[in-house]
Design an enzyme around this catalytic site. Sequence first.
Site, PDB file in Angstrom:
ATOM      1  N   CYS A 131       0.780  -1.301   0.129  1.00 37.86           N
ATOM      2  CA  CYS A 131      -0.048  -0.088   0.128  1.00 37.86           C
ATOM      3  C   CYS A 131       0.850   1.231  -0.038  1.00 37.86           C
ATOM      4  CB  CYS A 131      -1.000  -0.111   1.212  1.00 37.86           C
ATOM      5  SG  CYS A 131      -0.091  -0.887   2.596  1.00 37.86           S
ATOM      6  N   HIS A 245      -2.954   5.841   4.660  1.00 41.97           N
ATOM      7  CA  HIS A 245      -1.552   6.318   5.062  1.00 41.97           C
ATOM      8  C   HIS A 245      -0.924   7.656   4.477  1.00 41.97           C
ATOM      9  CE1 HIS A 245      -1.327   2.195   6.032  1.00 41.97           C
ATOM     10  NE2 HIS A 245      -0.530   1.589   4.933  1.00 41.97           N
TER      11      HIS A 245
HETATM   12  O1  25A Z   1       1.121 -11.656   5.436  1.00 42.70           O
HETATM   13  P1  25A Z   1       0.777 -10.025   4.895  1.00 42.70           P
HETATM   14  O2  25A Z   1       0.814 -10.064   3.217  1.00 42.70           O
HETATM   15  O3  25A Z   1       1.440  -9.043   5.685  1.00 42.70           O
HETATM   16  O4  25A Z   1      -0.933  -9.806   5.260  1.00 42.70           O
HETATM   17  C1  25A Z   1      -1.324  -9.945   6.603  1.00 42.70           C
HETATM   18  C2  25A Z   1      -2.598  -9.179   6.974  1.00 42.70           C
HETATM   19  O5  25A Z   1      -2.732  -8.114   6.576  1.00 42.70           O
HETATM   20  C3  25A Z   1      -3.671  -7.663   5.892  1.00 42.70           C
HETATM   21  C4  25A Z   1      -4.639  -8.993   5.852  1.00 42.70           C
HETATM   22  O6  25A Z   1      -5.509  -8.851   7.230  1.00 42.70           O
HETATM   23  C5  25A Z   1      -3.753 -10.086   6.142  1.00 42.70           C
HETATM   24  O7  25A Z   1      -4.312 -11.080   6.606  1.00 42.70           O
HETATM   25  N1  25A Z   1      -3.361  -7.111   4.908  1.00 42.70           N
HETATM   26  C6  25A Z   1      -2.644  -7.469   3.780  1.00 42.70           C
HETATM   27  N2  25A Z   1      -2.548  -6.335   2.955  1.00 42.70           N
HETATM   28  C7  25A Z   1      -3.303  -5.415   3.325  1.00 42.70           C
HETATM   29  C8  25A Z   1      -3.424  -4.167   3.018  1.00 42.70           C
HETATM   30  N3  25A Z   1      -2.853  -3.599   1.961  1.00 42.70           N
HETATM   31  C9  25A Z   1      -3.787  -5.707   4.525  1.00 42.70           C
HETATM   32  N4  25A Z   1      -4.503  -4.674   5.354  1.00 42.70           N
HETATM   33  C10 25A Z   1      -4.524  -3.762   4.825  1.00 42.70           C
HETATM   34  N5  25A Z   1      -3.879  -3.364   3.818  1.00 42.70           N
HETATM   35  P2  25A Z   1      -7.192  -8.733   7.182  1.00 42.70           P
HETATM   36  O8  25A Z   1      -7.635  -8.593   8.538  1.00 42.70           O
HETATM   37  O9  25A Z   1      -7.546  -7.813   6.480  1.00 42.70           O
HETATM   38  O10 25A Z   1      -7.559 -10.141   6.684  1.00 42.70           O
HETATM   39  C11 25A Z   1      -7.544 -11.400   7.165  1.00 42.70           C
HETATM   40  C12 25A Z   1      -8.289 -12.059   6.243  1.00 42.70           C
HETATM   41  O11 25A Z   1      -7.744 -13.204   5.681  1.00 42.70           O
HETATM   42  C13 25A Z   1      -8.373 -14.357   6.084  1.00 42.70           C
HETATM   43  N6  25A Z   1      -7.674 -15.697   6.471  1.00 42.70           N
HETATM   44  C14 25A Z   1      -6.471 -15.438   7.590  1.00 42.70           C
HETATM   45  N7  25A Z   1      -6.194 -16.731   7.676  1.00 42.70           N
HETATM   46  C15 25A Z   1      -6.909 -17.668   6.678  1.00 42.70           C
HETATM   47  C16 25A Z   1      -7.583 -16.673   6.063  1.00 42.70           C
HETATM   48  N8  25A Z   1      -8.320 -17.331   4.906  1.00 42.70           N
HETATM   49  C17 25A Z   1      -8.023 -18.556   4.698  1.00 42.70           C
HETATM   50  N9  25A Z   1      -7.293 -19.265   5.364  1.00 42.70           N
HETATM   51  C18 25A Z   1      -6.515 -18.752   6.479  1.00 42.70           C
HETATM   52  N10 25A Z   1      -5.439 -19.686   6.896  1.00 42.70           N
HETATM   53  C19 25A Z   1      -9.347 -13.813   7.364  1.00 42.70           C
HETATM   54  O12 25A Z   1     -10.387 -14.646   7.356  1.00 42.70           O
HETATM   55  C20 25A Z   1      -9.532 -12.386   6.722  1.00 42.70           C
HETATM   56  O13 25A Z   1     -10.644 -12.585   5.728  1.00 42.70           O
HETATM   57  P3  25A Z   1     -10.957 -15.324   8.891  1.00 42.70           P
HETATM   58  O14 25A Z   1     -11.816 -16.523   8.543  1.00 42.70           O
HETATM   59  O15 25A Z   1      -9.790 -15.323   9.749  1.00 42.70           O
HETATM   60  O16 25A Z   1     -12.246 -14.162   9.309  1.00 42.70           O
HETATM   61  C21 25A Z   1     -11.783 -12.971   9.957  1.00 42.70           C
HETATM   62  C22 25A Z   1     -12.896 -12.951  10.678  1.00 42.70           C
HETATM   63  O17 25A Z   1     -12.811 -13.653  12.014  1.00 42.70           O
HETATM   64  C23 25A Z   1     -12.482 -12.893  13.142  1.00 42.70           C
HETATM   65  N11 25A Z   1     -11.011 -13.653  13.818  1.00 42.70           N
HETATM   66  C24 25A Z   1      -9.891 -13.333  13.057  1.00 42.70           C
HETATM   67  N12 25A Z   1      -8.906 -14.247  13.691  1.00 42.70           N
HETATM   68  C25 25A Z   1      -9.689 -14.559  14.618  1.00 42.70           C
HETATM   69  C26 25A Z   1     -11.123 -14.475  14.748  1.00 42.70           C
HETATM   70  N13 25A Z   1     -11.946 -14.906  15.324  1.00 42.70           N
HETATM   71  C27 25A Z   1     -11.547 -16.045  16.347  1.00 42.70           C
HETATM   72  N14 25A Z   1     -10.360 -16.170  16.451  1.00 42.70           N
HETATM   73  C28 25A Z   1      -9.238 -15.655  15.786  1.00 42.70           C
HETATM   74  N15 25A Z   1      -8.067 -16.085  15.966  1.00 42.70           N
HETATM   75  C29 25A Z   1     -12.413 -11.725  12.895  1.00 42.70           C
HETATM   76  O18 25A Z   1     -12.875 -10.727  13.694  1.00 42.70           O
HETATM   77  C30 25A Z   1     -13.032 -11.593  11.297  1.00 42.70           C
HETATM   78  O19 25A Z   1     -14.265 -11.237  11.631  1.00 42.70           O
HETATM   79  O1  L14 Z   2       3.043  -6.063   2.268  1.00 48.96           O
HETATM   80  O2  L14 Z   2       0.950  -3.372   8.224  1.00 48.96           O
HETATM   81  O3  L14 Z   2       0.953  -5.503   1.780  1.00 48.96           O
HETATM   82  O4  L14 Z   2       0.544  -1.671   7.294  1.00 48.96           O
HETATM   83  C1  L14 Z   2       0.453  -4.272   4.057  1.00 48.96           C
HETATM   84  C2  L14 Z   2       0.221  -3.564   5.337  1.00 48.96           C
HETATM   85  C3  L14 Z   2       2.670  -5.277   5.014  1.00 48.96           C
HETATM   86  C4  L14 Z   2       2.203  -4.646   6.275  1.00 48.96           C
HETATM   87  C5  L14 Z   2       1.834  -5.743   2.517  1.00 48.96           C
HETATM   88  C6  L14 Z   2       1.229  -2.864   7.346  1.00 48.96           C
HETATM   89  C7  L14 Z   2       1.241  -5.496   4.075  1.00 48.96           C
HETATM   90  C8  L14 Z   2       1.323  -3.364   5.990  1.00 48.96           C
END
Ligand code: 25A
Ligand code: L14
Length: 339
Positions: A131, A245
Amino acid sequence: MTQKTFNVAVVGATGAVGREMLRVLEEREFPIGELRAMASSRSAGKTIEACGREVVVEDLESADFSGVDYALFSAGGSVSKAHGPRAAQAGAVVIDNTSAFRMDPDVPLVVPEVNPEAIEEHKGIIANPNCSTIQMVVALLPLAQNYGLKRVVVSTYQSASGAGQSGVTELLEGARAYLSGEQEPTPSTFAHPLAFEALPHIDTFDPNGYTREELKMVRETRKILSDPDLQVSATCVRVPVVRSHSEAVTVDLGRAVDVDEVRKLWQEMPGVELVDDPEHVEYPLARRAEGADPCFVGRIRRDLDRPETLHFWVVSDNLRKGAALNAVQIAQFMVEEDL
Ligand code: 25A
Ligand code: L14
C-alpha cells in the site's frame, strides 16, 4: 447484446481488505457472473451480503477454483503461497495483495496508472504492490517521466488498518483504556501499544536494521518503475490513525524543479488529486481520504538549498488504492483490454 461476465473469488473476504474488495467490485459494477467468498474455517458458513447477493463463505482449504476467472487474494502471505498457485493452475488469474510473489521475476507487480503494460507478461499470478509503495509511485511517475528520478527518500505515517481488522481493534481498545485511565490491553498485533504513540516499526526487522516494510518500498518501487538502480530509502512509522497512509517524500530530480510545472503534471496524472492550498489551510489529510479513490498530493515545495530537490506529502486510503481498489482496477483493465 448481453454483457460478458466473469466469475470472481475473493479470498480473505471477511477481512478488512476483502470486504473493501467486495465493496469496490459492487461500486464499479464489475461484470460478475458467479461471486465466491473464501476465508478460514473460522468464517466458513457465514453469509455475507455483496454485489446485490448473499454469498456463503467457503473454507479456502477445501475450495475448488475451477471455473473462477479472477481470484483476488488478501488473506496474508502464507495463505497466498499455499493456495495461489493452485488457483492459477485451475485457470484463474490470481491478483494477489500480499507480499508472497511481488519480487518473483515471473510475476508482474502492477499499478494500472503506472505500468499496465506489465500485466500482459503474467503467467497466472499478478501481484498488487504494498500500500505505501502504490501511493508513492502514482505520485512519482510524472516526475520520473518529465524530470528523471535520482533519489527518493520517504517517511511514512501508516494507519492501523494496514495490519488488518485486528490492528484497528487493538488501536481503538487501547485508546479507550488510555482515556479512561484503565490498564491498557497487552498489544498483540503491534509490538507496543499504538494509542497516542508513533512506532517506527512495521513488519519484521532485517539484520541490516531496516524493516521489511521499508525494504518492500525500496524494491517494489524499483521494479514498478523499471529502474533497478534507483536510490530509494524509507522510514516506515505506524501512527494512531485508523485508515489512510500519509507520506513525506523528498525527491532529487534530473533538473531544477519548476513547482508550477510539477503541479500541472500532477493535475494531469490519473489517480492523483491535488490538495495544495496552504493559505486556506488545505492539504491532504488521512481522515478526508478515507473511502476515496485518489492519491492526494499537497505541501509541494522546492528545497530551499537544492533547486533539483522537491518535497511533497501524499495521502491515500490504504484499504482502497493501497489494496482493494488497485486489485479491482487490474481485473478491470484486463476485462476492458480483453487480456
Ligand atoms: O502476510 P501479509 O501480506 O503481511 O498480510 C497480513 C494481513 O494483513 C492484512 C490482511 O488482514 C492480512 O491477513 N493486509 C494485507 N494487505 C493489506 C493491505 N494492503 C492488509 N491490510 C491492509 N492493507 P485482514 O484482517 O484484512 O484479513 C485477513 C483475512 O484473511 C483471512 N484468513 C486468515 N487466515 C486464513 C484466512 N483465510 C483462509 N485461510 C487462512 N488460513 C481472514 O479470514 C480474513 O478474511 P477469517 O476467517 O480469519 O475471518 C476473519 C474474521 O474472523 C475474526 N477472527 C480473526 N482471527 C480470529 C477471529 N476469530 C476468532 N479467533 C481468531 N484467531 C475476525 O474478527 C473476522 O471477523
Ligand atoms: O505487504 O502493516 O502488503 O501496514 C500491507 C500492510 C504489509 C504490512 C503488505 C502494514 C502489508 C502493512
